[in-house]
Every structure is written in structure tokens, then in C-alpha cells.
Write a protein that holds these residues in place. Sequence first.
Motif, PDB file in Angstrom:
ATOM      1  N   ASP A   1       0.813  -1.214   0.000  1.00 13.80           N
ATOM      2  CA  ASP A   1       0.000   0.000   0.000  1.00 13.80           C
ATOM      3  C   ASP A   1       0.848   1.268   0.000  1.00 13.80           C
ATOM      4  O   ASP A   1       0.369   2.343   0.341  1.00 13.80           O
ATOM      5  CB  ASP A   1      -0.946   0.015   1.192  1.00 13.80           C
ATOM      6  N   ARG A   2       2.121   1.166  -0.402  1.00 17.39           N
ATOM      7  CA  ARG A   2       2.960   2.354  -0.539  1.00 17.39           C
ATOM      8  C   ARG A   2       2.617   3.050  -1.855  1.00 17.39           C
ATOM      9  O   ARG A   2       2.395   2.401  -2.877  1.00 17.39           O
ATOM     10  CB  ARG A   2       4.445   2.003  -0.507  1.00 17.39           C
ATOM     11  N   PRO A   3       2.571   4.377  -1.869  1.00 23.47           N
ATOM     12  CA  PRO A   3       2.214   5.089  -3.113  1.00 23.47           C
ATOM     13  C   PRO A   3       3.229   4.832  -4.227  1.00 23.47           C
ATOM     14  O   PRO A   3       4.440   4.907  -4.003  1.00 23.47           O
ATOM     15  CB  PRO A   3       2.225   6.565  -2.680  1.00 23.47           C
ATOM     16  N   ARG A   4       2.728   4.516  -5.405  1.00 23.48           N
ATOM     17  CA  ARG A   4       3.559   4.350  -6.605  1.00 23.48           C
ATOM     18  C   ARG A   4       2.884   5.105  -7.753  1.00 23.48           C
ATOM     19  O   ARG A   4       2.077   4.550  -8.505  1.00 23.48           O
ATOM     20  CB  ARG A   4       3.726   2.868  -6.940  1.00 23.48           C
ATOM     21  N   ALA A   5       3.213   6.387  -7.858  1.00 26.96           N
ATOM     22  CA  ALA A   5       2.604   7.215  -8.893  1.00 26.96           C
ATOM     23  C   ALA A   5       2.955   6.720 -10.286  1.00 26.96           C
ATOM     24  O   ALA A   5       2.173   6.870 -11.234  1.00 26.96           O
ATOM     25  CB  ALA A   5       3.055   8.666  -8.706  1.00 26.96           C
ATOM     26  N   ASP A   6       4.149   6.088 -10.436  1.00 24.79           N
ATOM     27  CA  ASP A   6       4.543   5.592 -11.758  1.00 24.79           C
ATOM     28  C   ASP A   6       3.640   4.461 -12.233  1.00 24.79           C
ATOM     29  O   ASP A   6       3.308   4.356 -13.414  1.00 24.79           O
ATOM     30  CB  ASP A   6       5.996   5.144 -11.726  1.00 24.79           C
ATOM     31  N   VAL A   7       3.205   3.618 -11.283  1.00 22.17           N
ATOM     32  CA  VAL A   7       2.319   2.518 -11.654  1.00 22.17           C
ATOM     33  C   VAL A   7       0.954   3.056 -12.069  1.00 22.17           C
ATOM     34  O   VAL A   7       0.370   2.629 -13.069  1.00 22.17           O
ATOM     35  CB  VAL A   7       2.193   1.514 -10.496  1.00 22.17           C
ATOM     36  N   LYS A   8       0.466   4.014 -11.303  1.00 20.27           N
ATOM     37  CA  LYS A   8      -0.831   4.581 -11.654  1.00 20.27           C
ATOM     38  C   LYS A   8      -0.765   5.296 -12.997  1.00 20.27           C
ATOM     39  O   LYS A   8      -1.714   5.231 -13.812  1.00 20.27           O
ATOM     40  CB  LYS A   8      -1.284   5.556 -10.562  1.00 20.27           C
ATOM     41  N   ALA A   9       0.370   5.954 -13.269  1.00 19.48           N
ATOM     42  CA  ALA A   9       0.518   6.656 -14.539  1.00 19.48           C
ATOM     43  C   ALA A   9       0.504   5.705 -15.726  1.00 19.48           C
ATOM     44  O   ALA A   9       0.172   6.091 -16.849  1.00 19.48           O
ATOM     45  CB  ALA A   9       1.813   7.475 -14.534  1.00 19.48           C
ATOM     46  N   SER A  10       0.860   4.428 -15.465  1.00 15.26           N
ATOM     47  CA  SER A  10       0.867   3.445 -16.555  1.00 15.26           C
ATOM     48  C   SER A  10      -0.526   2.891 -16.828  1.00 15.26           C
ATOM     49  O   SER A  10      -0.685   2.075 -17.729  1.00 15.26           O
ATOM     50  CB  SER A  10       1.827   2.309 -16.209  1.00 15.26           C
ATOM     51  N   GLY A  11      -1.536   3.284 -16.036  1.00 11.19           N
ATOM     52  CA  GLY A  11      -2.904   2.858 -16.287  1.00 11.19           C
ATOM     53  C   GLY A  11      -3.554   2.085 -15.171  1.00 11.19           C
ATOM     54  O   GLY A  11      -4.751   1.784 -15.242  1.00 11.19           O
ATOM     55  N   HIS A  12      -2.824   1.770 -14.087  1.00  8.07           N
ATOM     56  CA  HIS A  12      -3.433   1.051 -12.975  1.00  8.07           C
ATOM     57  C   HIS A  12      -4.404   1.980 -12.242  1.00  8.07           C
ATOM     58  O   HIS A  12      -4.141   3.185 -12.125  1.00  8.07           O
ATOM     59  CB  HIS A  12      -2.346   0.548 -12.014  1.00  8.07           C
ATOM     60  N   PRO A  13      -5.517   1.468 -11.716  1.00  6.00           N
ATOM     61  CA  PRO A  13      -6.536   2.350 -11.125  1.00  6.00           C
ATOM     62  C   PRO A  13      -6.134   3.014  -9.818  1.00  6.00           C
ATOM     63  O   PRO A  13      -6.807   3.933  -9.371  1.00  6.00           O
ATOM     64  CB  PRO A  13      -7.738   1.416 -10.936  1.00  6.00           C
ATOM     65  N   THR A  14      -5.103   2.561  -9.129  1.00  7.38           N
ATOM     66  CA  THR A  14      -4.696   3.182  -7.861  1.00  7.38           C
ATOM     67  C   THR A  14      -3.183   3.159  -7.755  1.00  7.38           C
ATOM     68  O   THR A  14      -2.505   2.321  -8.361  1.00  7.38           O
ATOM     69  CB  THR A  14      -5.302   2.440  -6.655  1.00  7.38           C
ATOM     70  N   GLU A  15      -2.634   4.086  -6.970  1.00  7.56           N
ATOM     71  CA  GLU A  15      -1.183   4.118  -6.770  1.00  7.56           C
ATOM     72  C   GLU A  15      -0.756   3.351  -5.517  1.00  7.56           C
ATOM     73  O   GLU A  15       0.427   3.174  -5.262  1.00  7.56           O
ATOM     74  CB  GLU A  15      -0.691   5.557  -6.665  1.00  7.56           C
ATOM     75  N   LEU A  16      -1.688   2.855  -4.718  1.00  6.71           N
ATOM     76  CA  LEU A  16      -1.360   2.166  -3.466  1.00  6.71           C
ATOM     77  C   LEU A  16      -1.063   0.692  -3.743  1.00  6.71           C
ATOM     78  O   LEU A  16      -1.836  -0.208  -3.410  1.00  6.71           O
ATOM     79  CB  LEU A  16      -2.494   2.319  -2.465  1.00  6.71           C
ATOM     80  N   VAL A  17       0.084   0.445  -4.356  1.00  4.18           N
ATOM     81  CA  VAL A  17       0.472  -0.923  -4.733  1.00  4.18           C
ATOM     82  C   VAL A  17       1.913  -1.239  -4.350  1.00  4.18           C
ATOM     83  O   VAL A  17       2.373  -2.361  -4.538  1.00  4.18           O
ATOM     84  CB  VAL A  17       0.286  -1.142  -6.248  1.00  4.18           C
ATOM     85  N   GLY A  18       2.665  -0.271  -3.825  1.00  5.01           N
ATOM     86  CA  GLY A  18       4.092  -0.465  -3.599  1.00  5.01           C
ATOM     87  C   GLY A  18       4.412  -1.159  -2.289  1.00  5.01           C
ATOM     88  O   GLY A  18       3.609  -1.214  -1.367  1.00  5.01           O
ATOM     89  N   PHE A  19       5.616  -1.716  -2.225  1.00  2.00           N
ATOM     90  CA  PHE A  19       6.093  -2.312  -0.975  1.00  2.00           C
ATOM     91  C   PHE A  19       7.598  -2.099  -0.862  1.00  2.00           C
ATOM     92  O   PHE A  19       8.305  -1.904  -1.857  1.00  2.00           O
ATOM     93  CB  PHE A  19       5.754  -3.806  -0.900  1.00  2.00           C
ATOM     94  N   GLN A  20       8.066  -2.122   0.357  1.00  2.00           N
ATOM     95  CA  GLN A  20       9.497  -2.079   0.654  1.00  2.00           C
ATOM     96  C   GLN A  20       9.717  -2.872   1.928  1.00  2.00           C
ATOM     97  O   GLN A  20       9.121  -2.569   2.963  1.00  2.00           O
ATOM     98  CB  GLN A  20      10.006  -0.651   0.827  1.00  2.00           C
ATOM     99  N   VAL A  21      10.555  -3.897   1.826  1.00  2.00           N
ATOM    100  CA  VAL A  21      10.775  -4.818   2.936  1.00  2.00           C
ATOM    101  C   VAL A  21      12.262  -4.807   3.288  1.00  2.00           C
ATOM    102  O   VAL A  21      13.107  -5.046   2.423  1.00  2.00           O
ATOM    103  CB  VAL A  21      10.337  -6.252   2.567  1.00  2.00           C
ATOM    104  N   PRO A  22      12.626  -4.504   4.536  1.00  2.00           N
ATOM    105  CA  PRO A  22      14.043  -4.559   4.899  1.00  2.00           C
ATOM    106  C   PRO A  22      14.585  -5.982   4.841  1.00  2.00           C
ATOM    107  O   PRO A  22      13.874  -6.942   5.149  1.00  2.00           O
ATOM    108  CB  PRO A  22      14.063  -4.010   6.330  1.00  2.00           C
ATOM    109  N   ILE A  23      15.816  -6.106   4.438  1.00  2.00           N
ATOM    110  CA  ILE A  23      16.478  -7.410   4.387  1.00  2.00           C
ATOM    111  C   ILE A  23      17.252  -7.612   5.685  1.00  2.00           C
ATOM    112  O   ILE A  23      18.045  -6.750   6.072  1.00  2.00           O
ATOM    113  CB  ILE A  23      17.427  -7.495   3.177  1.00  2.00           C
TER     114      ILE A  23
END
Length: 1017
Positions: free
Chosen positions: A190-212
Motif C-alpha cells: 500500500d505504498r504510493p507508486r505514482a509511476d504505476v498509476k501513470a501506466s494505467g493502474h486504477p490506484t497508486e497504493l500498490v508499492g512495498f518495501q521490505v528490509p532485508i
Amino acid sequence: MSEQTRSVDQSGVEREQAKDKKQAGPYIGFVDKLTEFEIIGWVYNETAPEQATRLSLVIDDQMIETLTADLSRPDVQRHGHKHANVGFRIRIPERYRDGIQHRVSFLDANGKSLALKDSTSGSPKLAWTFTPTPTVKSASASQSHSLVVHVDSATFFGITGWAYSERHLREPTLLSIWIDDKHITDVRCDRPRADVKASGHPTELVGFQVPIPPQYFDDEVHIIQFRGVHGEAVKLPGGDTRCKFKLSPVGYLGRLEGLQDGAIRGWALRQDMISGRKDGGLQVLLSFGGQPIAQLTANEFRADVAETLGADPNCGFAFVPPRDLFAGKTLDIRCTILHADKELDNSPCRIAFADAGISSKLQDLLNSAEELFADLWSLRSQIRKLIPGEEFNIPRYDAWAQAYNQRILISPPKLATDSSSAPLVSIICPVYRPRLADFAAAVESVVAQTYQNWELVIVDDASNSTDLTKCIKNFSIKDHRIRFISRRKNGGISAATNAGLAVAKGKYVAFFDHDDLLVVKALELMVHAALRTGAKVLYCDEDKIDDSRRLSEVNLKPDWNYRLLLSQNYICHLLFVERKHLAKVGKLRSKYDGAQDHDLILRLAEITPPEQIYHVPEVLYHWRKTPSSTAAAGKNKDYAAAAGARAVSDHLSRRGIRASVTSPVGVTRYNIRWVLTHYPTVTIIIPYREHIDMTRACVRAIRTNTEYPEYDIILVDNWSTSTASSEFAREMSSFAGVRLIRIEEPFNFSRLNNIAARQAKGQYLLFLNNDVLIEQTDWLNQMVGEAIADARVAVVGNKLLYPNGLVQHGGIILGVGGIADHAHRGLPGDAPGYMSRATSAQDLSAVTAACMLCRRDVFEEVGGFDEQALAVAFNDVDLCLKIRAAGYRIVWTPASTGRHHESLSRGTDFRPEHQTRFFLENGVMQDRWRDVIDRDPHYNPHFSRRGGIFQDLSDPRPDPVEEEMTTKGPTPTTVAEANKGMNGRLPSHLPQARAALAGRTKPLRLTAHGHSTIQVG
């Protein structure tokens, strides 16, 4: 169980706005959504809405997870909450997804129950049933191809990417992260990804970041696999279900910042991925078109990087490009970390270098700006000369006092009294054979008080005077507030005062001598200050009055000054104490008679936090001068000085501090010689450029005259070029305990000392000018003794004398003449000065770095000297103010002295070529510390700030704004109203009065004899 989704807008937030008082505690919050996998909700603390709430989930009395409710919830903010980051998501462990009812509760950070309401019922829900997890087999058949996952990178920042469910495009999906077939964590995408939404996805809340986890930073290949929440493997683009990564235990951070102030600048850090430590000192390479330009060491001080990243500040680099090679060119500059094959962020950086013509024009423009600053500084000086000098000063104090007392008399009341809210004040007055006229005047000054709720407890200590007894009884008959106690046997001032305290009934106690006078508003102002501040111990300013009623010897005191209290009883009159607090230290003690009040204040200081000791900066007490009083001549009562020395010595003993306390004969001022039981290491830092003979004399004086055993010296050569300097460097390097570092840069006092401080070994740093000569063998013992006597003392300065023996530095006073000035300048070295402050150790706001001892850890804590904005002037004042702001004390002591040939090495700041820089640094201090400069707590506000430290007095007469306040301004009518209405706020009409003055349209004309008229506005 099917998904239970609630509308926050229609349920939870509306209830929150309704302020349902049934919810326990200060928390407002709801559980909005419950699925088979997680609990979603929001919560915040009404008493601290700006702070994210810590909460814990408990299921069947087992702590499941503790987290911070800081997820973004704009829906909550839309309904009136100040902040959006109040949300939380808690994943439900699989063992509870069994279709059986479980007990569920939430706890706050203190382990207390936190009642979160269910958004449907509006009340806390204690028993929940979680849907059993579907089997992997049944789920995979229907969902194995419903998740889409893209991985951007796997670096020391973590695994980053984006994912969504093809079945629920608008809802963030859940992923399970596995490394080497081991489950690491579950993540909500649910991290904002404006680039994904700009490509046509209906929402930008698709990102993730997981510490290793750190164990995977080992230079080995590891496999990442993504699975759905039911355990099914998820295919990545290309059809593979796995991806590889390899991470080193060492990472690199850095940025090429471009051209700044004529230099290519940036920073670089090496990060240990296991410990998290970030270190500078790396080698970096600047290049263009594959050709090296410069190899640099990234070790310049960068406080901004250190503060932002929690890193080593010595990580910056700068390269000044040769003009003849780069002028007029635009180049793509690259910067890489040598031996790491790592290019910095923002590299390559396109830089346009000015050609020779533009550079020349810019230089001309800079020169013009500097001339303008110099002209402004000169104009400022001329205007100051036109301002008339102060009309009042200490020698003319009686005239000042008459005007001041009239101002006090006509000023609007701070509060009025009524029987229900005014605290009773018990005035304790021990009496022993006073002159009757003086005693009667003292009592009448109490009766005349504007504050009426007092009792005067008069204790006759066996005076055996019929006239005195008759006088006291007459007063008590006329005014029921006057109480009379007669002792049969003389016991001294402590015993008599204790007798009065034993019968006192007031909330506050005031100590009053039998022949002194209270200003008519004394009690009113003291009570008002006590109620407004909550202080337990209060005191005011005082002066002395003689038989002709002439006022003199005004004691304009500083705010609470513990170190000055050890040197002298500067508090004295009027002492005003909360009675219950006074009871904690017990009675006055007869063995200290003559200094019994000093002993009492020292004992109060042992139990009272500094913020609860308050100075009322008003002259409210007249101390009677008679031939036999200590007010007239201290030598008449040598026993008082001896008793005071015992009181200070015993106080230090109670604190576990070894010291020798002495007093000059007949003078109630005390010298403390600290007895050191250990010797922390001290590094003495001495910058110099040329002036070899002076620097050699400085070092020789230290080595010859310093008995302190644990010190070393760092000499900082700032680009000396003479043959003598080379010979001197070799000479100094041959001495044990002396090191020399060379810095080939333009003079920057702050930077020179910061660089040396980073190489110092001592627990304390002593910054010393090379034009200071030490003549006193225990000079460093006394400075270190001041520092280790109290852990809150972080800086110690000493007294510096000109070569002719007059005082050059007696501490720094803020706000005088602009930013700050040295106290006691020009006095003979052994002169006591105003109220003996030139010979008394004391707390101050700042001391000069010409000879300054500083705790190394505190120096590092506040970031050292400001080498960016304060290269030459005011850097020592700025450092002291940063240290004070961090909660530490600054002490100045005359027990350590040196001879200072001021500014011999660098000249004066007022030479024309230095005026521009000084003007700019003056502006930096005004912007940064304006509020502090305007009110130095160690310098009484009744002194003028124009000049004449401890001499000139501010005009005591009311200004037009104050006159308007006196005649028109509203005033509180009761103590309760005063408490409610003050709180530092101005009366409502004052801003309008100021606005009227600010709106003046006619020009202001200034005229002085022998000068032309200057028109302003």
C-alpha cells in the motif's frame, strides 16, 4: 467468516466527532475492518494528538504484536483530526484463524486497557471469531494466477517493488516474503507508486518495501520468493517464481551536489550493514569523459549530513576547479568512490562554469555588495552616536529610584485580593533593640501594602525595652493582622525567626528585618509572580536607605545563579518561600547566625529544582543603613563572613564535594579552592598563523606554569609560510605531549578548532588563543574543579587581563552594544566591581573562547563551533548558547587568570576589510538568538543595553504605550482572574497601541548638536 467491512465515514468518525464520553481514557479510536487476515483501525490520544499512539494486540491473554498507529488515514483527517497518520493494521496469526471465539483486547504503551470501539456496534468488542484459513490446495487452484508482482531492486535499502491482485485491483494486496525458503515477513502493498498509476493502474497504493535482515549481507547469493497469503507461490514477469540477490556487508551512500560557492561539493559514507555505522574519510574520484580530474578525501565536516543520517560528520569533500581549465565550459562531472566501484547519487552532474568575463562581473557585484554592507555598518555607528547617552547610571541611582518608585506606584495592579482566593502571606520579623523610629517605619511599610492578605509575626528576642513592647502592642491593637511574640531569653536571630515560623499560618513566608522597608507593591508583585510561575522560592532586587532617606547601593540581581550563591549571598532580601516547601529543610540554625539566611537558601537550593526558584526583577526592598548594620559596613560584623564561609563549606560537604572555602576579612564574599580527587584529561587547542614568538611564549608559559598533570597540547598551524614557522614546528614536535597539525585554508577560527577537537584525546577541550599567557600555576586546576563539581557544568571560562593588569574579559553579557560584550572591561584586576561580581565566580550565558574549557562530549553533542556562518566572530557566544539550550551550565571563575594580548594574531573586526564579515555574522546571531540576546538571565533588565555594563541604567519612566495601559488598560480584579488571564499574554489594547505607533506616516527627524538632521521614513 466473510469479510466485515465498515464505512469509516458513516460510523467511526461520526462517533468520534460526537465525543462519546463513555470511552475510557484519553484515546479515541475504532476498529473499522476485520478480515480473516488482519484487523484495521485507527486511534489517537486526545491529550497529545500530534504524537502517534503505541498499542498492543492481546488475544486470549497472549501479547500478539506491538506497533505504532501511524498509517495514513486521510478519511479521519477530513472529519476534523489534525493529523492523518493515525491508522494501524495488525495481522492475525494463523493459529487463531480457527472459527472459534477468542478474547481480544488492546493495551496502550503503559500496559493499560485501550478500549477501541467496533464501528458497527459503537462499543468495545471483547470476543471475536476469525475465519479459518483455506487450505493451500484449494486456494492455489483459484488464486495462483491472481497476483501480479514486480521487483524493482534488492539492495541494502531493502526489497522494493509493487504488486496487486487481478481480482481486487483497487485494494492493496498482501504478500508473504521468503528468503532461501525461510519466511521473513508479510507485507501489505500500500505504498504510493505514482509511476504505476501513470501506466494505467486504477490506484497508486500498490508499492512495498521490505528490509532485508542483516544476516543476508554476506556477499553470498540468496533466493527471494513471493507467496500469497495462503502460501501459494507467485510468478514474476517471465514466469519464474524466484529471483536472486547478492549483498555486501558494506554499503555506500553519497551525493554529488554540484557547484557551490565556487567549489564542486558532495559527501560520501561507508555503511556497515550489520552495525549500521556510517563512516566518512573515503577516497573519491572526480572525472569527466573518463579522464580523472581530482582525487579527494571525503573528510570535511558536514553537520547537516550527520544530523540527517546519524552518520560521521567528517564525510564532505570540495574541489575548487582551476579557472583557466574550466572557464566557460559545461561538463558532465562524475564522482565515484575509489576501490568500491560505486557512483554517487546525482552523478554525472552537469555543471556550467562561468567564463572569465562573467566571473569578473560577479566579483565586481560581490565587491559592491560588500561595500554596501560596510557603508551600512558605518551608518549604524553614526546613528548610534546621535542617540543621547543614558540619563541614569549607578552613581545617580537615587534620581533613578525616585522615578522608578513613582512608576511602580502608578502602575496598574497585577492582582487584587479577596477573601476566597488570595493566599495568606506570613511576614516574619525578628526584633532586637531597633531604633524605634526605624522599627515603626518598617511596620508601617507592611501596613501600607497594596496586597492585603498578610500577617506580620513580630518576635521580640528579649529586647527588654518597655517602649518597644508598647510600640508593638499598639500596632497589634490597631491591626489584627499583626501578631506579637515575646521571648524571655535572647536566642539570636535564628531562634527568634524560628519562633515566628512556628506560629505562621500563611501559604507563603517572607523574611523581614526589623528596620527595613518594603516598597508599597512588594507583596502584590511577589504573590503575583508565585501564582503565575508556580515557584517555591522567590526573591527580588533591593537597595539601601540611609537616615536622610537617600537610596543607594542598588543590588540589581541576576536570575537564579547557583555558582554566584556559593560566592556570596546575592539573594538576601526579600526572600519569599512557600511555607510547606520551607518545612522540608527545617529551621534556621543558630550556629550560622550572621549568615543564617545564606545557609537557609543553600539548603533550599539542595531540594528545589532551578525552575522553581524565581527572580522578580523589581526593586521592592530597602535595606536600612545604620552605623552598626552590615548594610553600612561589612567589617562591623566579621562574624557574618566567617559564618557564611562555614555555611558554604558545609553545603559543599553535603554534596560530597571537597573544597577549601575562605573569605577576605570582614567581607561576605567567598573564595572556593577545589580539591581534586581525580584528573580528567584535558587537550589544549591553540590555533596560530605566524606570530611565532608569541605562540612559543604561550606554549612555554603553559609548560612552565601548569601544575595540572593530565594535559596535552594540539597546535593548529593555519598556513604559516615563514622559515621561522617551519623551525617552530620542528621544535614543538620534539616536546612530549605536544602535537602539531597543519591546515592550509583561509582563516576560519571555528573550523580550525573543530578539526583539532576531532583529533583530541582529552575528556575536556581547552580552547586557547596563542596571545594568552599563563602565569598562575593552578589555573587549570581551578577551571577543571569548576567543571567536575557539577555534572551540569559544560563550559568554564576564566578572567583575562590586559598586559597592564586591567580586566579584558570578565565573562560575556548578552545584548549590550548589539550582540554581546565583555563584563568589567578596564577595571583593575583585583577590583571587586559591581556587587563584587568581578571577583565572584558565577553562572553566565557565555564566556570567551580565548580561554574556554569545554566538556568534549557536550561539544560534540551540540555540533561544535559553527564554521559555516560564524567563521570568526561570535562563534564562542553561539557555542555557549547552544550548550545552554541543551540544558547545561556555563561558569566563569576569577580564580583562574591569564594575560591576553587581544586580537594580536588576527587584528580587529572593525578594520574596513573585516566590517562586511562582522556585519553578516552579527546578523546571523540576531536571527538565531534574538529572544535570548534581548533577555540575558544573568544581567538585570534594569541595566541599559547600550553600553556601560553594570553602570548605565535603563530609563525608569513609562513610555507612551505604558501610559495608555495605565490609564485605559483593563486589569484583573481578583487573584483567580490574574491566574486565568495572564499566562504571558498581553492586554488586548497593547497590540493596537503598537500598531498605531507602527503606522506613523510622518518622517522621524533626528538632530544632534554639530550634526545635520537625519530623516528616517
